[in-house]
Design a protein around this motif. Structure first.
Motif, PDB file in Angstrom:
ATOM      1  N   ALA A 196      25.683   6.913 -17.405  1.00  0.00           N
ATOM      2  CA  ALA A 196      25.943   6.287 -18.707  1.00  0.00           C
ATOM      3  C   ALA A 196      27.233   6.813 -19.323  1.00  0.00           C
ATOM      4  O   ALA A 196      28.008   6.050 -19.923  1.00  0.00           O
ATOM      5  CB  ALA A 196      24.761   6.545 -19.635  1.00  0.00           C
ATOM      6  N   THR A 197      27.490   8.117 -19.165  1.00  0.00           N
ATOM      7  CA  THR A 197      28.692   8.705 -19.776  1.00  0.00           C
ATOM      8  C   THR A 197      29.960   8.147 -19.155  1.00  0.00           C
ATOM      9  O   THR A 197      30.898   7.747 -19.860  1.00  0.00           O
ATOM     10  CB  THR A 197      28.670  10.239 -19.623  1.00  0.00           C
ATOM     11  N   CYS A 198      30.030   8.122 -17.833  1.00  0.00           N
ATOM     12  CA  CYS A 198      31.228   7.623 -17.162  1.00  0.00           C
ATOM     13  C   CYS A 198      31.402   6.122 -17.360  1.00  0.00           C
ATOM     14  O   CYS A 198      32.532   5.622 -17.415  1.00  0.00           O
ATOM     15  CB  CYS A 198      31.184   7.968 -15.676  1.00  0.00           C
ATOM     16  N   ARG A 199      30.288   5.400 -17.497  1.00  0.00           N
ATOM     17  CA  ARG A 199      30.380   3.963 -17.758  1.00  0.00           C
ATOM     18  C   ARG A 199      31.045   3.713 -19.109  1.00  0.00           C
ATOM     19  O   ARG A 199      31.892   2.827 -19.243  1.00  0.00           O
ATOM     20  CB  ARG A 199      28.982   3.326 -17.737  1.00  0.00           C
ATOM     21  N   VAL A 242       0.819  -1.213   0.000  1.00  0.00           N
ATOM     22  CA  VAL A 242       0.000   0.000   0.000  1.00  0.00           C
ATOM     23  C   VAL A 242       0.854   1.264   0.000  1.00  0.00           C
ATOM     24  O   VAL A 242       0.349   2.352  -0.263  1.00  0.00           O
ATOM     25  CB  VAL A 242      -0.982   0.016   1.189  1.00  0.00           C
ATOM     26  N   ALA A 243       2.141   1.150   0.273  1.00  0.00           N
ATOM     27  CA  ALA A 243       3.065   2.287   0.166  1.00  0.00           C
ATOM     28  C   ALA A 243       4.483   1.737   0.179  1.00  0.00           C
ATOM     29  O   ALA A 243       4.758   0.730   0.834  1.00  0.00           O
ATOM     30  CB  ALA A 243       2.866   3.283   1.299  1.00  0.00           C
ATOM     31  N   ARG A 244       5.349   2.441  -0.544  1.00  0.00           N
ATOM     32  CA  ARG A 244       6.742   1.998  -0.642  1.00  0.00           C
ATOM     33  C   ARG A 244       7.629   3.221  -0.836  1.00  0.00           C
ATOM     34  O   ARG A 244       7.221   4.182  -1.504  1.00  0.00           O
ATOM     35  CB  ARG A 244       6.893   1.040  -1.819  1.00  0.00           C
ATOM     36  N   ASN A 245       8.821   3.205  -0.262  1.00  0.00           N
ATOM     37  CA  ASN A 245       9.694   4.359  -0.402  1.00  0.00           C
ATOM     38  C   ASN A 245      10.029   4.645  -1.864  1.00  0.00           C
ATOM     39  O   ASN A 245      10.203   3.728  -2.674  1.00  0.00           O
ATOM     40  CB  ASN A 245      11.013   4.153   0.369  1.00  0.00           C
ATOM     41  N   ASP A 246      10.086   5.926  -2.217  1.00  0.00           N
ATOM     42  CA  ASP A 246      10.596   6.299  -3.527  1.00  0.00           C
ATOM     43  C   ASP A 246      12.076   5.919  -3.597  1.00  0.00           C
ATOM     44  O   ASP A 246      12.794   5.982  -2.589  1.00  0.00           O
ATOM     45  CB  ASP A 246      10.460   7.806  -3.742  1.00  0.00           C
ATOM     46  N   ALA A 247      12.521   5.545  -4.771  1.00  0.00           N
ATOM     47  CA  ALA A 247      13.930   5.148  -4.926  1.00  0.00           C
ATOM     48  C   ALA A 247      14.848   6.314  -4.566  1.00  0.00           C
ATOM     49  O   ALA A 247      14.686   7.415  -5.091  1.00  0.00           O
ATOM     50  CB  ALA A 247      14.187   4.703  -6.360  1.00  0.00           C
ATOM     51  N   PRO A 248      15.790   6.114  -3.650  1.00  0.00           N
ATOM     52  CA  PRO A 248      16.691   7.203  -3.270  1.00  0.00           C
ATOM     53  C   PRO A 248      17.654   7.523  -4.407  1.00  0.00           C
ATOM     54  O   PRO A 248      18.053   6.635  -5.158  1.00  0.00           O
ATOM     55  CB  PRO A 248      17.441   6.632  -2.063  1.00  0.00           C
ATOM     56  N   PRO A 249      18.028   8.800  -4.553  1.00  0.00           N
ATOM     57  CA  PRO A 249      18.989   9.155  -5.609  1.00  0.00           C
ATOM     58  C   PRO A 249      20.377   8.622  -5.264  1.00  0.00           C
ATOM     59  O   PRO A 249      20.842   8.741  -4.139  1.00  0.00           O
ATOM     60  CB  PRO A 249      18.962  10.687  -5.592  1.00  0.00           C
ATOM     61  N   ILE A 250      21.029   8.027  -6.231  1.00  0.00           N
ATOM     62  CA  ILE A 250      22.390   7.511  -6.051  1.00  0.00           C
ATOM     63  C   ILE A 250      23.287   8.166  -7.093  1.00  0.00           C
ATOM     64  O   ILE A 250      22.980   8.161  -8.287  1.00  0.00           O
ATOM     65  CB  ILE A 250      22.415   5.980  -6.186  1.00  0.00           C
ATOM     66  N   ASP A 251      24.373   8.762  -6.635  1.00  0.00           N
ATOM     67  CA  ASP A 251      25.249   9.541  -7.508  1.00  0.00           C
ATOM     68  C   ASP A 251      26.327   8.682  -8.151  1.00  0.00           C
ATOM     69  O   ASP A 251      26.794   7.692  -7.565  1.00  0.00           O
ATOM     70  CB  ASP A 251      25.917  10.666  -6.714  1.00  0.00           C
ATOM     71  N   CYS A 252      26.715   9.090  -9.338  1.00  0.00           N
ATOM     72  CA  CYS A 252      27.823   8.450 -10.048  1.00  0.00           C
ATOM     73  C   CYS A 252      29.102   8.577  -9.235  1.00  0.00           C
ATOM     74  O   CYS A 252      29.397   9.634  -8.668  1.00  0.00           O
ATOM     75  CB  CYS A 252      27.992   9.101 -11.415  1.00  0.00           C
ATOM     76  N   ASP A 253      29.860   7.505  -9.194  1.00  0.00           N
ATOM     77  CA  ASP A 253      31.095   7.471  -8.417  1.00  0.00           C
ATOM     78  C   ASP A 253      32.165   8.405  -8.978  1.00  0.00           C
ATOM     79  O   ASP A 253      33.078   8.809  -8.257  1.00  0.00           O
ATOM     80  CB  ASP A 253      31.638   6.038  -8.412  1.00  0.00           C
ATOM     81  N   GLN A 254      32.032   8.788 -10.264  1.00  0.00           N
ATOM     82  CA  GLN A 254      33.052   9.605 -10.913  1.00  0.00           C
ATOM     83  C   GLN A 254      32.686  11.082 -10.980  1.00  0.00           C
ATOM     84  O   GLN A 254      33.492  11.943 -10.652  1.00  0.00           O
ATOM     85  CB  GLN A 254      33.309   9.075 -12.333  1.00  0.00           C
ATOM     86  N   CYS A 255      31.460  11.389 -11.412  1.00  0.00           N
ATOM     87  CA  CYS A 255      31.099  12.791 -11.674  1.00  0.00           C
ATOM     88  C   CYS A 255      30.037  13.356 -10.753  1.00  0.00           C
ATOM     89  O   CYS A 255      29.791  14.559 -10.751  1.00  0.00           O
ATOM     90  CB  CYS A 255      30.652  12.951 -13.123  1.00  0.00           C
ATOM     91  N   GLY A 256      29.362  12.513  -9.976  1.00  0.00           N
ATOM     92  CA  GLY A 256      28.349  13.002  -9.057  1.00  0.00           C
ATOM     93  C   GLY A 256      26.972  13.177  -9.657  1.00  0.00           C
ATOM     94  O   GLY A 256      26.026  13.532  -8.946  1.00  0.00           O
ATOM     95  N   GLN A 257      26.814  12.919 -10.957  1.00  0.00           N
ATOM     96  CA  GLN A 257      25.502  12.985 -11.588  1.00  0.00           C
ATOM     97  C   GLN A 257      24.708  11.719 -11.252  1.00  0.00           C
ATOM     98  O   GLN A 257      25.271  10.732 -10.770  1.00  0.00           O
ATOM     99  CB  GLN A 257      25.665  13.119 -13.100  1.00  0.00           C
ATOM    100  N   PRO A 258      23.378  11.720 -11.490  1.00  0.00           N
ATOM    101  CA  PRO A 258      22.581  10.526 -11.177  1.00  0.00           C
ATOM    102  C   PRO A 258      23.119   9.276 -11.881  1.00  0.00           C
ATOM    103  O   PRO A 258      23.374   9.288 -13.084  1.00  0.00           O
ATOM    104  CB  PRO A 258      21.188  10.890 -11.693  1.00  0.00           C
ATOM    105  N   ALA A 259      23.306   8.227 -11.114  1.00  0.00           N
ATOM    106  CA  ALA A 259      23.831   6.971 -11.660  1.00  0.00           C
ATOM    107  C   ALA A 259      22.717   6.164 -12.306  1.00  0.00           C
ATOM    108  O   ALA A 259      21.548   6.262 -11.913  1.00  0.00           O
ATOM    109  CB  ALA A 259      24.497   6.162 -10.560  1.00  0.00           C
ATOM    110  N   SER A 260      23.088   5.365 -13.289  1.00  0.00           N
ATOM    111  CA  SER A 260      22.106   4.540 -13.993  1.00  0.00           C
ATOM    112  C   SER A 260      22.434   3.052 -13.948  1.00  0.00           C
ATOM    113  O   SER A 260      21.605   2.225 -14.296  1.00  0.00           O
ATOM    114  CB  SER A 260      22.019   4.983 -15.460  1.00  0.00           C
TER     115      SER A 260
END
Length: 221
Positions: free
Chosen positions: A186-189, A154-172
Protein backbone atom coordinates in the motif's frame (compact mmCIF):
# COMPACT_ATOMS: atom_id res chain seq x y z
CA UNK A 1 7.59 -9.81 -13.61
CA UNK A 2 5.82 -11.35 -10.62
CA UNK A 3 8.12 -13.27 -8.30
CA UNK A 4 5.97 -16.16 -7.06
CA UNK A 5 7.65 -18.66 -4.68
CA UNK A 6 8.01 -22.09 -6.26
CA UNK A 7 9.00 -24.10 -3.18
CA UNK A 8 6.85 -26.34 -1.02
CA UNK A 9 3.28 -25.23 -0.41
CA UNK A 10 0.68 -26.34 2.08
CA UNK A 11 -3.05 -26.18 2.68
CA UNK A 12 -5.77 -27.11 5.17
CA UNK A 13 -7.91 -30.25 4.99
CA UNK A 14 -11.46 -28.93 5.21
CA UNK A 15 -12.69 -32.11 6.86
CA UNK A 16 -10.41 -32.11 9.90
CA UNK A 17 -8.76 -28.63 9.62
CA UNK A 18 -5.23 -30.04 9.85
CA UNK A 19 -2.47 -28.61 7.65
CA UNK A 20 -0.48 -30.69 5.16
CA UNK A 21 1.87 -30.16 2.25
CA UNK A 22 0.60 -31.06 -1.21
CA UNK A 23 2.81 -34.16 -1.24
CA UNK A 24 1.18 -35.41 1.99
CA UNK A 25 -2.38 -34.26 1.30
CA UNK A 26 -3.29 -37.07 -1.11
CA UNK A 27 -2.50 -39.78 1.41
CA UNK A 28 -4.22 -37.87 4.20
CA UNK A 29 -7.45 -37.21 2.29
CA UNK A 30 -7.80 -40.82 1.20
CA UNK A 31 -7.87 -41.69 4.91
CA UNK A 32 -9.69 -38.68 6.32
CA UNK A 33 -12.57 -38.77 3.85
CA UNK A 34 -13.29 -42.42 4.62
CA UNK A 35 -13.37 -42.13 8.43
CA UNK A 36 -17.14 -42.03 8.89
CA UNK A 37 -18.33 -44.16 5.99
CA UNK A 38 -17.37 -45.15 2.49
CA UNK A 39 -18.58 -42.87 -0.26
CA UNK A 40 -19.03 -43.02 -3.99
CA UNK A 41 -17.14 -39.94 -5.12
CA UNK A 42 -13.84 -39.40 -6.90
CA UNK A 43 -10.94 -37.48 -5.34
CA UNK A 44 -9.19 -35.34 -7.94
CA UNK A 45 -6.05 -33.19 -7.71
CA UNK A 46 -5.88 -30.17 -10.03
CA UNK A 47 -2.56 -28.34 -10.06
CA UNK A 48 -0.81 -25.64 -12.03
CA UNK A 49 2.03 -26.76 -14.26
CA UNK A 50 3.90 -23.67 -13.08
CA UNK A 51 3.71 -22.29 -9.56
CA UNK A 52 2.43 -23.51 -6.17
CA UNK A 53 -1.28 -23.60 -7.01
CA UNK A 54 -3.34 -26.73 -6.39
CA UNK A 55 -6.79 -27.84 -5.26
CA UNK A 56 -8.31 -31.18 -4.24
CA UNK A 57 -11.90 -31.67 -5.36
CA UNK A 58 -14.43 -34.42 -4.68
CA UNK A 59 -17.01 -35.10 -7.36
CA UNK A 60 -19.58 -37.70 -8.44
CA UNK A 61 -18.47 -40.25 -11.03
CA UNK A 62 -20.98 -38.68 -13.44
CA UNK A 63 -19.16 -35.31 -13.45
CA UNK A 64 -18.44 -34.16 -17.00
CA UNK A 65 -15.41 -32.29 -18.29
CA UNK A 66 -17.65 -29.31 -19.06
CA UNK A 67 -18.68 -29.13 -15.39
CA UNK A 68 -15.01 -29.16 -14.37
CA UNK A 69 -14.30 -26.45 -16.94
CA UNK A 70 -17.02 -24.24 -15.41
CA UNK A 71 -15.65 -24.82 -11.92
CA UNK A 72 -12.09 -23.91 -12.94
CA UNK A 73 -13.25 -20.74 -14.67
CA UNK A 74 -15.14 -19.65 -11.53
CA UNK A 75 -12.37 -20.63 -9.14
CA UNK A 76 -9.17 -19.64 -10.93
CA UNK A 77 -9.38 -18.45 -14.50
CA UNK A 78 -12.26 -16.58 -16.11
CA UNK A 79 -11.33 -13.15 -17.42
CA UNK A 80 -12.45 -12.67 -21.03
CA UNK A 81 -14.42 -15.76 -22.04
CA UNK A 82 -11.41 -17.47 -23.61
CA UNK A 83 -11.62 -20.94 -25.13
CA UNK A 84 -10.37 -23.98 -23.25
CA UNK A 85 -9.61 -27.65 -23.89
CA UNK A 86 -8.76 -30.90 -22.15
CA UNK A 87 -6.40 -33.44 -23.66
CA UNK A 88 -4.73 -36.79 -23.10
CA UNK A 89 -1.88 -38.32 -25.08
CA UNK A 90 -4.36 -39.45 -27.73
CA UNK A 91 -7.55 -37.33 -27.58
CA UNK A 92 -8.56 -33.66 -27.27
CA UNK A 93 -11.85 -32.70 -25.58
CA UNK A 94 -13.48 -29.44 -26.63
CA UNK A 95 -16.80 -27.67 -26.23
CA UNK A 96 -17.35 -27.85 -30.00
CA UNK A 97 -15.20 -30.67 -31.40
CA UNK A 98 -14.45 -31.03 -35.11
CA UNK A 99 -15.31 -34.54 -36.33
CA UNK A 100 -12.59 -34.50 -39.03
CA UNK A 101 -9.90 -32.51 -37.23
CA UNK A 102 -6.21 -32.67 -38.06
CA UNK A 103 -3.95 -34.18 -35.42
CA UNK A 104 -5.56 -35.73 -32.36
CA UNK A 105 -9.18 -36.90 -32.62
CA UNK A 106 -11.56 -34.45 -30.93
CA UNK A 107 -14.42 -35.38 -28.61
CA UNK A 108 -16.99 -33.42 -26.64
CA UNK A 109 -16.50 -32.16 -23.10
CA UNK A 110 -19.80 -33.84 -22.25
CA UNK A 111 -17.56 -36.86 -21.64
CA UNK A 112 -17.27 -37.75 -17.95
CA UNK A 113 -13.91 -37.32 -16.25
CA UNK A 114 -13.88 -40.96 -15.18
CA UNK A 115 -14.16 -42.12 -18.80
CA UNK A 116 -11.75 -39.54 -20.22
CA UNK A 117 -9.05 -40.33 -17.69
CA UNK A 118 -9.40 -44.13 -17.88
CA UNK A 119 -6.02 -45.64 -18.74
CA UNK A 120 -4.29 -42.25 -18.45
CA UNK A 121 -2.18 -40.89 -15.61
CA UNK A 122 -3.60 -37.39 -16.00
CA UNK A 123 -5.50 -34.94 -18.16
CA UNK A 124 -4.02 -31.69 -19.41
CA UNK A 125 -6.23 -28.59 -19.28
CA UNK A 126 -5.58 -25.32 -21.10
CA UNK A 127 -7.43 -22.03 -20.71
CA UNK A 128 -6.82 -19.23 -23.24
CA UNK A 129 -4.79 -20.31 -26.28
CA UNK A 130 -2.96 -16.95 -26.40
CA UNK A 131 -1.77 -16.32 -22.83
CA UNK A 132 -2.31 -19.91 -21.80
CA UNK A 133 -2.80 -21.16 -18.25
CA UNK A 134 -1.97 -24.87 -18.10
CA UNK A 135 -3.20 -27.31 -15.47
CA UNK A 136 -2.82 -31.02 -14.78
CA UNK A 137 -5.78 -33.06 -13.53
CA UNK A 138 -5.15 -36.35 -11.75
CA UNK A 139 -7.47 -38.93 -10.24
CA UNK A 140 -5.92 -39.67 -6.81
CA UNK A 141 -8.74 -41.47 -4.96
CA UNK A 142 -12.00 -43.32 -5.46
CA UNK A 143 -15.03 -44.18 -3.33
CA UNK A 144 -14.37 -41.30 -0.93
CA UNK A 145 -16.92 -39.34 1.08
CA UNK A 146 -17.34 -35.87 -0.37
CA UNK A 147 -18.20 -32.93 1.86
CA UNK A 148 -21.13 -32.06 -0.45
CA UNK A 149 -23.18 -33.99 -3.03
CA UNK A 150 -21.70 -32.31 -6.13
CA UNK A 151 -18.33 -30.76 -6.87
CA UNK A 152 -16.68 -29.68 -3.64
CA UNK A 153 -13.25 -28.44 -2.55
CA UNK A 154 -11.68 -30.43 0.27
CA UNK A 155 -8.23 -28.77 0.29
CA UNK A 156 -6.59 -25.84 -1.45
CA UNK A 157 -3.13 -24.31 -1.35
CA UNK A 158 -2.60 -21.40 1.02
CA UNK A 159 -2.01 -18.18 -0.90
CA UNK A 160 1.74 -17.87 -1.57
CA UNK A 161 3.43 -14.71 -0.27
CA UNK A 162 4.14 -12.17 -3.02
CA UNK A 163 6.59 -9.35 -2.35
CA UNK A 164 6.29 -5.72 -3.31
CA UNK A 165 8.25 -4.91 -6.45
CA UNK A 166 9.81 -1.85 -4.76
CA UNK A 167 10.50 -2.62 -1.10
CA UNK A 168 10.13 -6.39 -0.72
CA UNK A 169 7.35 -6.17 1.88
CA UNK A 170 4.12 -8.19 1.40
CA UNK A 171 2.23 -6.86 -1.61
CA UNK A 172 -1.45 -5.98 -1.44
CA UNK A 173 -2.32 -5.04 -5.01
CA UNK A 174 -1.25 -5.69 -8.60
CA UNK A 175 -0.58 -2.62 -10.75
CA UNK A 176 -0.69 -2.98 -14.54
CA UNK A 177 1.10 -0.60 -16.89
CA UNK A 178 0.49 -1.45 -20.56
CA UNK A 179 -0.59 -4.95 -19.42
CA UNK A 180 2.67 -5.61 -17.55
CA UNK A 181 1.86 -6.47 -13.92
CA UNK A 182 3.87 -5.51 -10.85
CA UNK A 183 2.93 -6.15 -7.19
CA UNK A 184 3.01 -3.28 -4.71
CA UNK A 185 2.40 -2.80 -1.01
CA UNK A 186 0.00 0.00 0.00
CA UNK A 187 2.82 2.42 0.83
CA UNK A 188 4.70 2.01 -2.44
CA UNK A 189 1.45 2.12 -4.40
CA UNK A 190 0.70 5.54 -2.94
CA UNK A 191 4.14 6.70 -4.01
CA UNK A 192 3.65 5.87 -7.67
CA UNK A 193 3.20 8.77 -10.04
CA UNK A 194 -0.37 8.74 -11.42
CA UNK A 195 -0.74 7.56 -15.00
CA UNK A 196 -3.75 7.25 -17.27
CA UNK A 197 -2.37 3.91 -18.48
CA UNK A 198 -2.21 2.33 -15.02
CA UNK A 199 -4.92 0.24 -13.44
CA UNK A 200 -4.87 -2.16 -10.51
CA UNK A 201 -6.39 -5.45 -9.45
CA UNK A 202 -6.32 -7.42 -6.21
CA UNK A 203 -3.75 -10.14 -5.65
CA UNK A 204 -5.56 -13.48 -5.89
CA UNK A 205 -4.71 -17.06 -5.04
CA UNK A 206 -4.74 -18.27 -8.64
CA UNK A 207 -2.33 -19.56 -11.31
CA UNK A 208 -3.86 -16.89 -13.57
CA UNK A 209 -2.48 -14.04 -11.44
CA UNK A 210 -0.95 -11.28 -13.53
CA UNK A 211 -2.19 -12.77 -16.82
CA UNK A 212 -4.60 -10.94 -19.14
CA UNK A 213 -5.72 -8.64 -16.33
CA UNK A 214 -7.18 -11.46 -14.23
CA UNK A 215 -8.27 -10.36 -10.76
CA UNK A 216 -10.91 -12.82 -9.63
CA UNK A 217 -13.28 -13.05 -7.93
CA UNK A 218 -12.57 -16.61 -6.90
CA UNK A 219 -15.89 -18.44 -6.56
CA UNK A 220 -15.69 -21.87 -4.97
CA UNK A 221 -18.21 -24.61 -5.81
Amino acid sequence: MINIPTGKSQGICRNCTRTFSKSSMTRHLNTCLKKEQSGQQLLVLIESRYGPYWVYVTMPRSTSLSQIDSMLRDLWLECCGHMSAFSTSTVSYLDQPEPNSWGKPEKSTTMTLSRAIAGEKSLRYEYDFGSTTELNIRLVGDHVRGLKPGLGIVARNDAPPIDCDQCGQPASTMVFDDWYPAPYCATCREGLEPSEEDYELPIVNSPRIGVCGYGGPSQEP
